[in-house]
Design an enzyme around this catalytic site. Sequence first.
Site, PDB file in Angstrom:
ATOM      1  N   CYS A 105       0.826  -1.209   0.000  1.00 17.73           N
ATOM      2  CA  CYS A 105       0.000   0.000   0.000  1.00 17.73           C
ATOM      3  C   CYS A 105       0.863   1.264   0.000  1.00 17.73           C
ATOM      4  CB  CYS A 105      -0.976  -0.048   1.171  1.00 17.73           C
ATOM      5  SG  CYS A 105      -2.348   1.119   1.039  1.00 17.73           S
ATOM      6  N   HIS A 199      -2.934  -5.336   0.813  1.00 15.94           N
ATOM      7  CA  HIS A 199      -2.317  -5.674   2.098  1.00 15.94           C
ATOM      8  C   HIS A 199      -2.346  -7.185   2.335  1.00 15.94           C
ATOM      9  CE1 HIS A 199      -1.709  -1.740   4.092  1.00 15.94           C
ATOM     10  NE2 HIS A 199      -2.799  -1.340   3.447  1.00 15.94           N
ATOM     11  N   GLU A 201      -0.583  -8.769   4.228  1.00 14.23           N
ATOM     12  CA  GLU A 201      -0.265  -8.995   5.644  1.00 14.23           C
ATOM     13  C   GLU A 201      -1.472  -8.872   6.560  1.00 14.23           C
ATOM     14  OE1 GLU A 201       0.218  -4.482   5.250  1.00 14.23           O
ATOM     15  OE2 GLU A 201       0.315  -6.269   3.984  1.00 14.23           O
TER      16      GLU A 201
END
Length: 287
Positions: A105, A199, A201
């Site tokens: 991002c 994202h 993660e």
Amino acid sequence: MPLRLLVVEGNVRAAREAHASSYGLTPAESYASVLHGIEPAVVCDIALPADEGANLPDPSGLEGYDGVVLTGSALHIYEDQPAVRRQVELMRAVYASGTPAFGSCWGIQVGAVAAGGDVRRNPRGREIGFAREIVPSEAGRAHPLLAGRPRAYTAPAIHLDTVLTAPPGATVLASNAMSDVQAAEIGHEGGLFWGVQYHPEFDLAEVAAILGRMPEVLVGEGFCPSLEAVFEHVADLRALHADPGRTDLAWRFGLDAQVLDPALRLTEIRNFLEHRVKPHRSARGRE
């Protein structure tokens, strides 16, 4: 010998404390936890370049790391302020060091701007919750960053800004209807950066924590009809996080294993460690 990684936190203190208050960890701490989950033998240092007076490594100091990972951020890179400028300069030092780098991002936005690209408010609007129908380019289908991803996939995503012009030396690896640059490889000044606009993660609990902090935005921009609807949406995300086998909720959100299975959701981060970080460490060991 453990991998040594530098996790670069993109947020100012207030924003990372707000994240920690709703999720339990700052974005950098959360990212470090993800990296430990993928590769237990990893040591993560955290850098806070948004903070005035932060002690940041120069190119020679960065060469001591096996890899650098950049988190997301609530900042806007086109706003000229010291917290932004320090991060762009740090990214230029990362390129100069030749240390493998990856960013999510805000991370890909910093990587793009530091190499001469342009990031602006997305004219197509905010992409929030999940990025849908991400499609690898021809180059992306053959690129190790996206190895294991299908021909179209969904990923967690929360961003208002996007890379409008990729920098010289960049290869766009994936796009969707909201962002032309959802994944890219950027080469600059002898360094190489891999990044994604989404994202990987984020688990569903982290997505829920962020959405839960912005109910007025979600209502004001028409994503939800009321504050109550926002809170119900967030509660359902948390319920699905707790029980990924909830077919009813997975169907309602339109999510499949690419998001619900951590092994698949973390594909790009795992590929970065396997294809960039570990080979780089091995090459340094032979020098």
